[in-house]
Scaffold this active site. Structure first.
Site, short mmCIF file in Angstrom:
data_model
loop_
_atom_site.label_atom_id
_atom_site.label_comp_id
_atom_site.label_asym_id
_atom_site.label_seq_id
_atom_site.Cartn_x
_atom_site.Cartn_y
_atom_site.Cartn_z
NE ARG A 1 8.26 -0.69 -5.72
CZ ARG A 1 7.31 -1.17 -4.97
NH1 ARG A 1 6.22 -1.65 -5.52
NH2 ARG A 1 7.42 -1.18 -3.67
CG HIS B 1 9.21 -8.30 -9.45
ND1 HIS B 1 7.95 -8.76 -9.19
CD2 HIS B 1 9.59 -7.63 -8.33
CE1 HIS B 1 7.58 -8.40 -7.97
NE2 HIS B 1 8.56 -7.71 -7.43
CB SER C 1 3.26 -8.72 -5.79
OG SER C 1 4.48 -8.87 -6.45
CE LYS D 1 4.50 -7.94 1.99
NZ LYS D 1 4.87 -7.49 0.66
N1 COA Z 1 8.75 -3.82 -9.70
C1 COA Z 1 7.52 -4.05 -9.22
N2 COA Z 1 7.28 -4.30 -7.93
C2 COA Z 1 8.33 -4.31 -7.09
C3 COA Z 1 9.63 -4.06 -7.52
C4 COA Z 1 9.83 -3.81 -8.90
N3 COA Z 1 11.02 -3.57 -9.42
N4 COA Z 1 10.45 -4.12 -6.46
C5 COA Z 1 9.69 -4.38 -5.40
N5 COA Z 1 8.40 -4.50 -5.78
C6 COA Z 1 7.23 -4.74 -4.92
C7 COA Z 1 7.08 -6.17 -4.54
O1 COA Z 1 6.25 -6.85 -5.45
C8 COA Z 1 6.44 -6.05 -3.19
O2 COA Z 1 5.06 -5.83 -3.39
P1 COA Z 1 4.00 -6.36 -2.33
O3 COA Z 1 4.35 -5.73 -1.02
O4 COA Z 1 2.75 -5.88 -2.93
O5 COA Z 1 4.16 -7.85 -2.33
C9 COA Z 1 6.99 -4.77 -2.59
O6 COA Z 1 7.44 -4.04 -3.69
C10 COA Z 1 8.09 -4.97 -1.63
O7 COA Z 1 9.15 -5.59 -2.28
P2 COA Z 1 10.49 -5.99 -1.52
O8 COA Z 1 10.97 -4.84 -0.73
O9 COA Z 1 11.38 -6.62 -2.50
O10 COA Z 1 9.97 -6.98 -0.46
P3 COA Z 1 9.60 -8.45 -0.63
O11 COA Z 1 8.60 -8.72 0.39
O12 COA Z 1 9.23 -8.80 -2.01
O13 COA Z 1 11.00 -9.20 -0.27
C11 COA Z 1 12.99 -9.75 1.06
C12 COA Z 1 11.73 -8.87 0.88
C13 COA Z 1 12.76 -11.17 0.63
C14 COA Z 1 14.09 -9.18 0.20
C15 COA Z 1 13.34 -9.64 2.54
O14 COA Z 1 12.18 -9.84 3.32
C16 COA Z 1 14.39 -10.63 3.00
O15 COA Z 1 15.54 -10.52 2.66
N6 COA Z 1 13.96 -11.63 3.77
C17 COA Z 1 14.83 -12.69 4.28
C18 COA Z 1 15.11 -12.55 5.77
C19 COA Z 1 16.27 -11.64 5.98
O16 COA Z 1 17.39 -11.92 5.61
N7 COA Z 1 15.98 -10.49 6.59
C20 COA Z 1 16.98 -9.47 6.86
C21 COA Z 1 17.72 -9.72 8.13
S1 COA Z 1 16.66 -9.89 9.54
#
Ligand code: COA
Length: 158
Positions: free
Chosen positions: A90, A17, A128, A41
């Protein structure tokens, strides 16, 4: 001024990140890291703790700020006057879900663009949940997260 949001759960922030944040901060005038509160989660760290950890590891970046949010990402972006959503990719596995999210967010707000950055290959295996799993086994976290937050993560697993 070009403002971007970089959203996620950051439970906790990882080196992957941080790499995206550092690179995005060079491309945009301002980057707002958005920490999602209402996560299905169950997060290990509270939203306040997650924001605090991000603020510490991004203290050297003048144009980066961190905030938490509930609800829709496009609304969070609007609140911060951001016209761009940054997401890190990724592996190809990330692509389909991210593609869907980008289209959905575009449908919700046609002004909002999603831009993808390829995660540095040395971090492409990090997530994460892997950090949390390793911390639970008292494993070495030094390759996965910034050094200054390792004590905070270890404390959660005492
Ligand atoms: N390096 C390391 N890990 C990374 C990464 C990077 N560059 N990019 C993503 N990851 C990991 C994250 O740590 C996460 O790991 P985990 O599943 O073990 O926690 C996983 O990849 C998924 O990441 P991401 O796709 O960014 O999901 P998220 O759960 O962290 O966040 C939101 C998702 C917040 C962007 C999304 O749920 C959202 O926009 N929510 C708001 C509601 C909304 O508007 N929804 C859409 C319309 S309904």
């Amino acid at each position: 001024m070009r403002i971007a949001v970089y959203p996620g759960s950051f439970d906790p922030i990882t080196n992957g990140h941080l790499d995206i944040i550092e690179r995005a901060s060079k491309v945009f005038d301002k980057v707002v890291v958005g920490v999602l509160r209402n996560k299905s989660k169950k997060p290990k760290f509270t939203a306040e703790e997650r924001v605090g950890l991000i603020e510490r590891v991004t203290a050297h970046l003048d144009n980066v700020e961190t905030d938490s949010f509930d609800g829709l990402l496009v609304n969070f972006a609007k609140t911060h006057h951001a016209s761009v959503i940054i997401k890190g990719l990724r592996t190809v596995n990330d692509f389909e879900y991210e593609f869907q999210m980008a289209l959905l967010n575009k449908a919700l707000d046609s002004e909002c663009e999603t831009m993808f950055m390829m995660t540095n290959s040395k971090y492409s295996y990090i997530s994460s949940s892997m950090v949390n799993e390793l911390a639970g086994y008292k494993g070495d976290l030094s390759e996965l997260v910034p050094n200054e937050i390792i004590p905070d993560i270890k404390k959660k697993y005492e």
